[in-house]
Motif scaffolding. Structure first.
Motif, PDB file in Angstrom:
ATOM      1  N   GLY A  94       0.765  -1.123  -0.153  1.00  0.00           N
ATOM      2  CA  GLY A  94      -0.335   0.095  -0.067  1.00  0.00           C
ATOM      3  C   GLY A  94       0.899   1.280  -0.079  1.00  0.00           C
ATOM      4  O   GLY A  94       1.664   1.356  -0.994  1.00  0.00           O
ATOM      5  N   SER A  95       0.631   2.309   1.020  1.00  0.00           N
ATOM      6  CA  SER A  95       1.897   3.222   1.052  1.00  0.00           C
ATOM      7  C   SER A  95       2.663   3.097   1.866  1.00  0.00           C
ATOM      8  O   SER A  95       3.058   4.418   2.429  1.00  0.00           O
ATOM      9  CB  SER A  95       0.028   4.318   1.676  1.00  0.00           C
ATOM     10  OG  SER A  95       0.129   4.112   3.143  1.00  0.00           O
ATOM     11  N   GLU A  96       2.969   2.174   2.291  1.00  0.00           N
ATOM     12  CA  GLU A  96       4.360   2.330   2.886  1.00  0.00           C
ATOM     13  C   GLU A  96       5.189   0.931   2.356  1.00  0.00           C
ATOM     14  O   GLU A  96       4.827  -0.440   2.024  1.00  0.00           O
ATOM     15  CB  GLU A  96       3.584   1.494   4.683  1.00  0.00           C
ATOM     16  CG  GLU A  96       2.384   2.795   5.201  1.00  0.00           C
ATOM     17  CD  GLU A  96       2.394   2.315   6.856  1.00  0.00           C
ATOM     18  OE1 GLU A  96       2.594   2.174   7.575  1.00  0.00           O
ATOM     19  OE2 GLU A  96       1.927   1.348   6.735  1.00  0.00           O
TER      20      GLU A  96
ATOM     21  N   GLY B 260       9.331   8.488   1.069  1.00  0.00           N
ATOM     22  CA  GLY B 260       9.898   8.568   0.700  1.00  0.00           C
ATOM     23  C   GLY B 260      10.505  10.125   1.810  1.00  0.00           C
ATOM     24  O   GLY B 260      10.818  10.867   2.375  1.00  0.00           O
ATOM     25  N   LYS B 261      10.294   9.225   3.049  1.00  0.00           N
ATOM     26  CA  LYS B 261      10.165   8.617   4.931  1.00  0.00           C
ATOM     27  C   LYS B 261      11.939   8.627   5.195  1.00  0.00           C
ATOM     28  O   LYS B 261      12.047   7.197   4.143  1.00  0.00           O
ATOM     29  CB  LYS B 261       9.374   8.931   5.458  1.00  0.00           C
ATOM     30  CG  LYS B 261       8.154   9.481   5.486  1.00  0.00           C
ATOM     31  CD  LYS B 261       8.418  10.452   5.467  1.00  0.00           C
ATOM     32  CE  LYS B 261       7.274  12.010   5.824  1.00  0.00           C
ATOM     33  NZ  LYS B 261       7.690  13.305   5.810  1.00  0.00           N
TER      34      LYS B 261
ATOM     35  N   GLU C 256      10.417   6.250  -3.513  1.00  0.00           N
ATOM     36  CA  GLU C 256      10.179   7.176  -4.068  1.00  0.00           C
ATOM     37  C   GLU C 256      10.317   7.800  -5.654  1.00  0.00           C
ATOM     38  O   GLU C 256       9.761   7.825  -5.963  1.00  0.00           O
ATOM     39  CB  GLU C 256       9.643   8.326  -3.129  1.00  0.00           C
ATOM     40  CG  GLU C 256       9.622   9.523  -4.162  1.00  0.00           C
ATOM     41  CD  GLU C 256       9.480  10.986  -2.668  1.00  0.00           C
ATOM     42  OE1 GLU C 256       8.249  11.811  -2.083  1.00  0.00           O
ATOM     43  OE2 GLU C 256      10.270  11.150  -2.291  1.00  0.00           O
ATOM     44  N   LYS C 257      11.915   8.050  -4.971  1.00  0.00           N
ATOM     45  CA  LYS C 257      12.481   8.083  -6.002  1.00  0.00           C
ATOM     46  C   LYS C 257      12.989   7.597  -6.787  1.00  0.00           C
ATOM     47  O   LYS C 257      13.466   6.920  -8.358  1.00  0.00           O
ATOM     48  CB  LYS C 257      13.768   9.017  -5.472  1.00  0.00           C
ATOM     49  CG  LYS C 257      13.799  10.490  -5.153  1.00  0.00           C
ATOM     50  CD  LYS C 257      15.437  10.551  -4.827  1.00  0.00           C
ATOM     51  CE  LYS C 257      15.235  12.365  -4.263  1.00  0.00           C
ATOM     52  NZ  LYS C 257      16.083  12.536  -3.911  1.00  0.00           N
TER      53      LYS C 257
ATOM     54  N   PHE D 199      21.666  12.855   5.916  1.00  0.00           N
ATOM     55  CA  PHE D 199      20.996  12.691   5.417  1.00  0.00           C
ATOM     56  C   PHE D 199      19.050  13.331   5.806  1.00  0.00           C
ATOM     57  O   PHE D 199      18.863  12.767   6.740  1.00  0.00           O
ATOM     58  CB  PHE D 199      20.509  10.773   5.354  1.00  0.00           C
ATOM     59  CG  PHE D 199      19.268  11.076   4.011  1.00  0.00           C
ATOM     60  CD1 PHE D 199      20.285  10.549   2.877  1.00  0.00           C
ATOM     61  CD2 PHE D 199      18.573  10.703   4.098  1.00  0.00           C
ATOM     62  CE1 PHE D 199      19.390  10.431   1.559  1.00  0.00           C
ATOM     63  CE2 PHE D 199      17.275   9.716   3.264  1.00  0.00           C
ATOM     64  CZ  PHE D 199      18.071  10.655   1.971  1.00  0.00           C
ATOM     65  N   PRO D 200      18.530  13.832   5.320  1.00  0.00           N
ATOM     66  CA  PRO D 200      17.324  14.914   5.785  1.00  0.00           C
ATOM     67  C   PRO D 200      16.504  13.891   5.723  1.00  0.00           C
ATOM     68  O   PRO D 200      16.363  13.219   5.069  1.00  0.00           O
ATOM     69  CB  PRO D 200      17.376  16.031   4.345  1.00  0.00           C
ATOM     70  CG  PRO D 200      18.839  15.887   3.302  1.00  0.00           C
ATOM     71  CD  PRO D 200      19.522  14.632   3.604  1.00  0.00           C
ATOM     72  N   GLY D 201      15.990  13.994   7.584  1.00  0.00           N
ATOM     73  CA  GLY D 201      15.120  13.144   7.360  1.00  0.00           C
ATOM     74  C   GLY D 201      15.597  11.776   7.558  1.00  0.00           C
ATOM     75  O   GLY D 201      14.653  11.051   7.550  1.00  0.00           O
ATOM     76  N   HIS D 202      16.680  11.281   8.106  1.00  0.00           N
ATOM     77  CA  HIS D 202      16.935   9.941   8.146  1.00  0.00           C
ATOM     78  C   HIS D 202      15.919  10.016   9.279  1.00  0.00           C
ATOM     79  O   HIS D 202      16.171   9.916  10.477  1.00  0.00           O
ATOM     80  CB  HIS D 202      19.070  10.321   8.257  1.00  0.00           C
ATOM     81  CG  HIS D 202      18.944   8.586   9.247  1.00  0.00           C
ATOM     82  ND1 HIS D 202      18.911   8.655  10.257  1.00  0.00           N
ATOM     83  CD2 HIS D 202      19.253   7.410   8.329  1.00  0.00           C
ATOM     84  CE1 HIS D 202      19.895   7.273  10.647  1.00  0.00           C
ATOM     85  NE2 HIS D 202      19.123   6.540   9.622  1.00  0.00           N
TER      86      HIS D 202
END
Length: 166
Positions: free
Chosen positions: A61-63, A81-82, A90-91, A103-106
């Protein structure tokens, strides 16, 4: 069914990858169960290279949901994205992170993790899984790891992804 994997101890990193990749392909091509294959691949990578943590997250799903792994307890669910894993999903390309603190949001599942490589796997042009490998050393992964781990993920995509059901 393979009962052991030959991993040359006194070999370069490249020689180890060259030795284990054909063995992984033989192992997963003869087994139809995706989770069994992922568990064995995680074990081979952990044993062969002594990585701090090796495991898989599957898209549900979304995870991303934690799948087979080797190492200490891990985060169970990661949103798209997290963190490093969610960013790779995401990428849609490998994330090579020499210092996870930068890393931003690690997402710090373990404070002992210092560097990381996350490689997505694809089925019908969609990410279905990510391989997450952590080290307790800074800057422990490089382009060589990326090339070989991407080859290994392509094997998993060919042999396991068609069995995958979200």
């Amino acid at each position: 069914m393979a009962e052991s994997i030959y991993i040359p101890e006194a070999a370069t990193k490249s020689e180890k990858y060259e030795a284990i990749l054909p063995q992984i392909e033989a192992l997963i091509s003869s087994e139809k169960d995706t989770y069994a294959n992922l568990a064995n691949v995680a074990a081979v990578l952990k044993e062969g290279f002594g990585f701090f943590w090796v495991g898989f997250y599957l898209v549900k799903g979304s995870e991303l949901v934690l799948g087979p792994f080797q190492g200490p307890l891990a985060c169970t669910r990661i949103r798209k994205g997290k963190g490093v894993c969610g960013t790779a999903w995401e990428k849609g390309f490998t994330q090579l992170v020499p210092d996870v603190e930068a890393f931003p949001g690690h997402i710090a599942c373990s404070s002992a993790s210092k560097s990381e490589i996350v490689v997505p796997g694809f089925f019908k042009d969609e990410v279905w899984i990510v391989l997450d490998v952590d080290s307790d050393q800074l800057d422990d992964f490089d382009q060589e790891d990326q090339v070989y781990l991407e080859k290994m993920m392509n094997m998993l995509d060919r042999h396991c992804a068609p069995d995958f059901t979200p």
